[in-house]
Design an enzyme around this catalytic site. Structure first.
Site, PDB file in Angstrom:
ATOM      1  N   TYR A   1     -29.560  25.764  34.298  1.00 53.57           N
ATOM      2  CA  TYR A   1     -29.469  26.268  32.918  1.00 53.57           C
ATOM      3  C   TYR A   1     -29.960  27.710  32.754  1.00 53.57           C
ATOM      4  O   TYR A   1     -29.891  28.255  31.655  1.00 53.57           O
ATOM      5  CB  TYR A   1     -30.238  25.331  31.973  1.00 53.57           C
ATOM      6  CG  TYR A   1     -29.626  23.951  31.915  1.00 53.57           C
ATOM      7  CD1 TYR A   1     -28.369  23.759  31.336  1.00 53.57           C
ATOM      8  CD2 TYR A   1     -30.270  22.846  32.468  1.00 53.57           C
ATOM      9  CE1 TYR A   1     -27.790  22.506  31.302  1.00 53.57           C
ATOM     10  CE2 TYR A   1     -29.701  21.579  32.436  1.00 53.57           C
ATOM     11  CZ  TYR A   1     -28.460  21.417  31.851  1.00 53.57           C
ATOM     12  OH  TYR A   1     -27.884  20.181  31.814  1.00 53.57           O
TER      13      TYR A   1
ATOM     14  N   ASN B   1     -25.022  22.337  20.153  1.00 52.68           N
ATOM     15  CA  ASN B   1     -25.094  21.890  21.546  1.00 52.68           C
ATOM     16  C   ASN B   1     -25.790  20.531  21.513  1.00 52.68           C
ATOM     17  O   ASN B   1     -27.016  20.469  21.368  1.00 52.68           O
ATOM     18  CB  ASN B   1     -25.883  22.882  22.406  1.00 52.68           C
ATOM     19  CG  ASN B   1     -25.875  22.454  23.876  1.00 52.68           C
ATOM     20  OD1 ASN B   1     -25.540  21.320  24.203  1.00 52.68           O
ATOM     21  ND2 ASN B   1     -26.249  23.365  24.756  1.00 52.68           N
TER      22      ASN B   1
ATOM     23  N   ARG C   1     -20.699  13.588  33.097  1.00 59.00           N
ATOM     24  CA  ARG C   1     -20.715  14.645  32.068  1.00 59.00           C
ATOM     25  C   ARG C   1     -19.303  14.999  31.592  1.00 59.00           C
ATOM     26  O   ARG C   1     -19.119  15.703  30.613  1.00 59.00           O
ATOM     27  CB  ARG C   1     -21.403  15.903  32.596  1.00 59.00           C
ATOM     28  CG  ARG C   1     -22.869  15.722  32.801  1.00 59.00           C
ATOM     29  CD  ARG C   1     -23.566  17.003  33.166  1.00 59.00           C
ATOM     30  NE  ARG C   1     -24.810  16.703  33.850  1.00 59.00           N
ATOM     31  CZ  ARG C   1     -25.948  16.417  33.250  1.00 59.00           C
ATOM     32  NH1 ARG C   1     -26.036  16.412  31.942  1.00 59.00           N
ATOM     33  NH2 ARG C   1     -27.031  16.131  33.957  1.00 59.00           N
TER      34      ARG C   1
ATOM     35  N   ARG D   1     -36.473  24.334  32.135  1.00 57.80           N
ATOM     36  CA  ARG D   1     -35.763  23.126  32.526  1.00 57.80           C
ATOM     37  C   ARG D   1     -34.673  23.454  33.557  1.00 57.80           C
ATOM     38  O   ARG D   1     -33.752  24.205  33.239  1.00 57.80           O
ATOM     39  CB  ARG D   1     -35.122  22.556  31.261  1.00 57.80           C
ATOM     40  CG  ARG D   1     -34.148  21.471  31.480  1.00 57.80           C
ATOM     41  CD  ARG D   1     -33.313  21.235  30.229  1.00 57.80           C
ATOM     42  NE  ARG D   1     -32.467  20.099  30.467  1.00 57.80           N
ATOM     43  CZ  ARG D   1     -31.382  19.806  29.777  1.00 57.80           C
ATOM     44  NH1 ARG D   1     -31.021  20.577  28.770  1.00 57.80           N
ATOM     45  NH2 ARG D   1     -30.666  18.759  30.072  1.00 57.80           N
TER      46      ARG D   1
ATOM     47  N   GLU E   1     -18.646  23.340  19.155  1.00 58.93           N
ATOM     48  CA  GLU E   1     -19.557  22.740  20.131  1.00 58.93           C
ATOM     49  C   GLU E   1     -19.761  23.726  21.270  1.00 58.93           C
ATOM     50  O   GLU E   1     -18.812  24.407  21.689  1.00 58.93           O
ATOM     51  CB  GLU E   1     -18.961  21.430  20.658  1.00 58.93           C
ATOM     52  CG  GLU E   1     -19.897  20.698  21.607  1.00 58.93           C
ATOM     53  CD  GLU E   1     -19.357  19.313  21.971  1.00 58.93           C
ATOM     54  OE1 GLU E   1     -19.019  18.530  21.051  1.00 58.93           O
ATOM     55  OE2 GLU E   1     -19.263  19.033  23.178  1.00 58.93           O
TER      56      GLU E   1
ATOM     57  N   HIS F   1     -21.754  24.574  25.118  1.00 61.29           N
ATOM     58  CA  HIS F   1     -22.502  24.134  26.305  1.00 61.29           C
ATOM     59  C   HIS F   1     -22.786  25.340  27.180  1.00 61.29           C
ATOM     60  O   HIS F   1     -21.911  26.196  27.383  1.00 61.29           O
ATOM     61  CB  HIS F   1     -21.714  23.086  27.091  1.00 61.29           C
ATOM     62  CG  HIS F   1     -21.493  21.843  26.297  1.00 61.29           C
ATOM     63  ND1 HIS F   1     -22.484  20.898  26.110  1.00 61.29           N
ATOM     64  CD2 HIS F   1     -20.424  21.413  25.597  1.00 61.29           C
ATOM     65  CE1 HIS F   1     -22.014  19.939  25.330  1.00 61.29           C
ATOM     66  NE2 HIS F   1     -20.766  20.221  25.001  1.00 61.29           N
TER      67      HIS F   1
ATOM     68  N   ALA G   1     -27.274  15.990  26.155  1.00 59.55           N
ATOM     69  CA  ALA G   1     -26.724  14.774  26.783  1.00 59.55           C
ATOM     70  C   ALA G   1     -26.081  13.826  25.770  1.00 59.55           C
ATOM     71  O   ALA G   1     -25.254  12.982  26.142  1.00 59.55           O
ATOM     72  CB  ALA G   1     -27.821  14.051  27.555  1.00 59.55           C
TER      73      ALA G   1
ATOM     74  N   ARG H   1     -19.487  19.635  36.948  1.00 57.05           N
ATOM     75  CA  ARG H   1     -20.733  18.930  37.240  1.00 57.05           C
ATOM     76  C   ARG H   1     -20.475  17.443  37.506  1.00 57.05           C
ATOM     77  O   ARG H   1     -19.388  17.072  37.885  1.00 57.05           O
ATOM     78  CB  ARG H   1     -21.721  19.180  36.084  1.00 57.05           C
ATOM     79  CG  ARG H   1     -22.013  20.672  35.889  1.00 57.05           C
ATOM     80  CD  ARG H   1     -23.051  20.923  34.835  1.00 57.05           C
ATOM     81  NE  ARG H   1     -24.313  20.294  35.190  1.00 57.05           N
ATOM     82  CZ  ARG H   1     -25.315  20.081  34.340  1.00 57.05           C
ATOM     83  NH1 ARG H   1     -25.182  20.467  33.070  1.00 57.05           N
ATOM     84  NH2 ARG H   1     -26.426  19.503  34.733  1.00 57.05           N
TER      85      ARG H   1
ATOM     86  N   PRO I   1     -31.305  17.261  22.426  1.00 53.05           N
ATOM     87  CA  PRO I   1     -32.387  16.905  23.339  1.00 53.05           C
ATOM     88  C   PRO I   1     -32.538  17.822  24.540  1.00 53.05           C
ATOM     89  O   PRO I   1     -31.553  18.197  25.177  1.00 53.05           O
ATOM     90  CB  PRO I   1     -32.002  15.496  23.815  1.00 53.05           C
ATOM     91  CG  PRO I   1     -31.133  14.956  22.752  1.00 53.05           C
ATOM     92  CD  PRO I   1     -30.424  16.132  22.145  1.00 53.05           C
ATOM     93  N   ASN I   2     -33.783  18.154  24.818  1.00 52.64           N
ATOM     94  CA  ASN I   2     -34.218  18.903  26.010  1.00 52.64           C
ATOM     95  C   ASN I   2     -33.855  20.391  25.988  1.00 52.64           C
ATOM     96  O   ASN I   2     -34.271  21.120  26.884  1.00 52.64           O
ATOM     97  CB  ASN I   2     -33.683  18.248  27.296  1.00 52.64           C
ATOM     98  CG  ASN I   2     -34.163  16.823  27.426  1.00 52.64           C
ATOM     99  OD1 ASN I   2     -35.365  16.581  27.354  1.00 52.64           O
ATOM    100  ND2 ASN I   2     -33.250  15.874  27.575  1.00 52.64           N
TER     101      ASN I   2
ATOM    102  N   HIS J   1     -22.341  13.042  25.656  1.00 52.74           N
ATOM    103  CA  HIS J   1     -21.640  12.133  26.549  1.00 52.74           C
ATOM    104  C   HIS J   1     -21.634  10.670  26.097  1.00 52.74           C
ATOM    105  O   HIS J   1     -20.920   9.865  26.655  1.00 52.74           O
ATOM    106  CB  HIS J   1     -22.238  12.246  27.958  1.00 52.74           C
ATOM    107  CG  HIS J   1     -22.354  13.680  28.407  1.00 52.74           C
ATOM    108  ND1 HIS J   1     -21.253  14.483  28.575  1.00 52.74           N
ATOM    109  CD2 HIS J   1     -23.441  14.459  28.665  1.00 52.74           C
ATOM    110  CE1 HIS J   1     -21.655  15.704  28.948  1.00 52.74           C
ATOM    111  NE2 HIS J   1     -22.976  15.712  28.998  1.00 52.74           N
TER     112      HIS J   1
HETATM  113  C1  DQA Z   1     -25.483  20.776  28.210  1.00 56.86           C
HETATM  114  C2  DQA Z   1     -24.716  19.889  29.176  1.00 56.86           C
HETATM  115  C3  DQA Z   1     -25.159  18.444  29.052  1.00 56.86           C
HETATM  116  O1  DQA Z   1     -24.456  17.642  29.985  1.00 56.86           O
HETATM  117  C4  DQA Z   1     -26.641  18.325  29.331  1.00 56.86           C
HETATM  118  O2  DQA Z   1     -27.069  16.984  29.153  1.00 56.86           O
HETATM  119  C5  DQA Z   1     -27.449  19.251  28.518  1.00 56.86           C
HETATM  120  C6  DQA Z   1     -26.989  20.629  28.376  1.00 56.86           C
HETATM  121  C7  DQA Z   1     -25.139  22.273  28.397  1.00 56.86           C
HETATM  122  O3  DQA Z   1     -25.478  23.042  27.514  1.00 56.86           O
HETATM  123  O4  DQA Z   1     -24.563  22.653  29.421  1.00 56.86           O
HETATM  124  O5  DQA Z   1     -28.512  18.924  28.033  1.00 56.86           O
HETATM  125  O6  DQA Z   1     -25.124  20.430  26.876  1.00 56.86           O
END
Ligand code: DQA
Length: 152
Positions: free
Chosen positions: A22, A73, A110, A17, A97, A99, A76, A106, A9-10, A79
């Site tokens: 990021y 990745n 998280r 964003r 995985e 990130h 969120a 952070r 997501p996102n 979590h």
């Molecule tokens: C993330 C870290 C997550 O906490 C966050 O919700 C993301 C991006 C990262 O790539 O740092 O969407 O996965």
């Protein structure tokens, strides 16, 4: 060798964003970098991004066949998604995985990561470079036949 690269997501909004967190590199640019890196190493990549937990789980279930490694990745979902964690546990292949950020620097929420306990290893905190490092790790894991560390 085929490696599946999944973004949750996102992450489709990377570049726009919260750029102060990021960065300004888009997901398309990250994927293009990975594609080039993979091409040099003779590795085939498939990319998949979804904002939907179920779609990600469907993709992981399909990856039980015909995929040598997965890079993910989970955004969120990292979590709190026990369903995604369970889907990761159904894979036999190495899973890296990734990130962009160092989640341990952070917010406290998280620092609780439910998916991370279901993967081979995790790389984070290096921005787009995290993905390239994850790709190198995945290739080494497949070529070298795995890791000494267990993924229980
Ligand atoms: C993330 C870290 C997550 O906490 C966050 O919700 C993301 C991006 C990262 O790539 O740092 O969407 O996965």
């Amino acid at each position: 060798m085929k490696i599946l690269v999944i973004n949750g997501p996102n992450l489709n909004l990377l570049g726009k964003r919260e750029p102060h967190i990021y960065g300004t590199t888009t997901l398309e640019a990250i994927e293009a970098q990975l594609q080039e890196e993979a091409r040099l190493r003779g590795v085939a990549l498939e990319f998949f991004q979804s904002n939907h937990e179920g779609a990600l789980i469907d993709k992981l279930q399909a990856a039980r066949e015909g995929v040598d490694a997965v890079i993910i990745n989970p955004g969120a979902l990292t979590h709190y998604s026990l369903a995604l964690r369970d889907a990761l546990l159904c894979l036999q292949c190495p899973v890296v995985e990734v990130h962009l950020t160092n989640v341990y620097r952070r917010e406290e929420f998280r620092q609780h990561m439910v998916t991370t306990g279901a993967v081979t290893g995790v790389i984070g905190g290096f921005g787009p470079l995290s993905y390239r490092l994850a790709l190198l790790a995945a290739i080494e894991l497949v070529r070298g036949g795995g890791t000494n560390c267990s993924r229980a």
